[in-house]
Structures are given as C-alpha cells and as structure tokens.
Design an enzyme around this catalytic site. Structure first.
Site, PDB file in Angstrom:
ATOM      1  N   ILE A   5      38.328  48.887  30.262  1.00  0.00           N
ATOM      2  CA  ILE A   5      38.002  49.741  29.140  1.00  0.00           C
ATOM      3  C   ILE A   5      39.124  50.737  28.891  1.00  0.00           C
ATOM      4  O   ILE A   5      39.940  50.918  29.734  1.00  0.00           O
ATOM      5  CB  ILE A   5      37.124  50.651  29.703  1.00  0.00           C
ATOM      6  N   CYS A   6      39.390  50.429  27.364  1.00  0.00           N
ATOM      7  CA  CYS A   6      40.423  51.533  26.882  1.00  0.00           C
ATOM      8  C   CYS A   6      39.781  52.894  26.369  1.00  0.00           C
ATOM      9  O   CYS A   6      39.362  52.870  25.414  1.00  0.00           O
ATOM     10  CB  CYS A   6      41.155  50.501  25.758  1.00  0.00           C
ATOM     11  N   LEU A   7      39.944  54.059  27.174  1.00  0.00           N
ATOM     12  CA  LEU A   7      39.392  55.158  26.952  1.00  0.00           C
ATOM     13  C   LEU A   7      40.337  56.273  27.564  1.00  0.00           C
ATOM     14  O   LEU A   7      40.769  55.976  28.651  1.00  0.00           O
ATOM     15  CB  LEU A   7      38.161  55.118  27.559  1.00  0.00           C
TER      16      LEU A   7
END
Length: 192
Positions: A87-89
């Site tokens: 996840i890119c967060l």
C-alpha cells in the site's frame, strides 16, 4: 518496545464499533504482533460490497512507528500493488503519528479506495489505466472485487455447517473462517 496494553485497548475499541463501521481487527497469533484487518469496500466505488483483508504487522517501535499493512485480498487500485498488496499511503510511512490507531489507519486505507492518487502510484500499470482509460479501470476494479473480495454466502454457510458438525462451536468457526478468508483447510488447522 511494543505497547501491548495499547494494542489490547485498540482491539477492544475496534470490536465495539465493528458493526457500524465494518472495520475489524483480530489477532492472527498470540503475541499481538500479527493482526488481520478487515475493511468493507466504500459505497459508490468499484469496491462496494467487497470485504478486504489486510495483514498487519506491528513493528518493535509501535505506536511510535507505523504498522506495516498489506492487502491480503487482491485489489485493482493505483496505490495498491496488484501483485503483492503493498500500500502506498503517507500515514503508513513518513506521516505516521503515535496519536493514530490501527482503526484510523484502516479508515485511511478505506478512504484511499474511494480517492485513488494515480500521480503517486504503487502500481504504475493500474495508474496508467486509471488516467487514460477510466471506464476500463472501473470495470476491472469491479471484476476484481467480485472475484476476490466477495465470498459466496452459500459457500461460507456450507463450510460453517461442515465444521460445526465436526464438533466445533459455531461462533468460533465463523470468526476463524472470517480471519482466514473462508479457507476451510486453514480454518480447520486453527481450530485444531
């Protein structure tokens, strides 16, 4: 050192509101380091009606370091790897604060499903499709949700019935089946 008292408190808080929010966090092991998060797909998105499982690993420095989260359920989204579930967060990286909790992190992941950021992608192929062929992106995301995030209720009921007939308590069977994504063999291993 992980603050296990805080983790226990967070698990209790999540379970209090799980019916309303649909967000759940459960233990995968006795040590409270490996957890499983569950989020419902947001309404009015291609992910609506899906239930998404997220592996959560707490680092040694939690809550001063962010939890490590990764989708276990396959999802078609610019900010989530279609291969690994990474996840890119920002809040799972450099924008984490000890004031945040597992629940707020999962709410942020759920919000990311509603508002993709294709300019900061985790999966470049999905981001390109999102920007250049939006309707194809929506159709693919819906298809993946149908295929991977929606368990057949009938199938689950059959599995529950079979395991209950083996002598296991129904509530325990349902919880474990949910935690393992409906995998009957894995559920049986955990029950034994």
């Amino acid at each position: 050192m992980i603050d296990f008292a805080r983790v226990q408190k967070e698990l209790v808080e999540c379970s209090k509101d799980s019916e309303g929010s649909g967000i759940k966090v459960s233990q995968k092991s006795d040590d409270l380091v490996q957890l499983m998060g569950i989020i419902p797909g947001p309404v009015d998105t291609p992910y609506a009606g899906g239930t998404f499982q997220i592996d959560i690993t707490l680092p040694e420095g939690y809550p001063f370091e962010p939890p490590k989260m990764q989708f276990k359920t396959k999802v078609w989204h610019p900010n989530i790897s279609s291969q690994s579930g990474a996840i890119c967060l920002d809040i799972l990286k450099d924008q984490w604060s000890p004031a945040l909790t597992l629940k707020t992190a999962l709410l942020s992941v759920q919000a990311l499903l509603s508002a993709p950021q294709p300019d900061d992608p985790q999966d470049a192929v999905v981001a390109k499709q999102y920007l250049e062929h939006y309707q194809t992106f929506v159709s693919t995301a819906r298809y993946w949700t149908e295929s991977f995030a929606k368990a057949s209720t009938r199938g689950i009921e059959d599995k529950v019935q079979k395991l209950v007939e083996m002598g296991f308590p129904e509530a325990q069977v349902r919880n474990i089946l949910e935690a393992v994504g409906g995998d009957e063999n894995l559920a049986l291993e955990k029950l034994l």
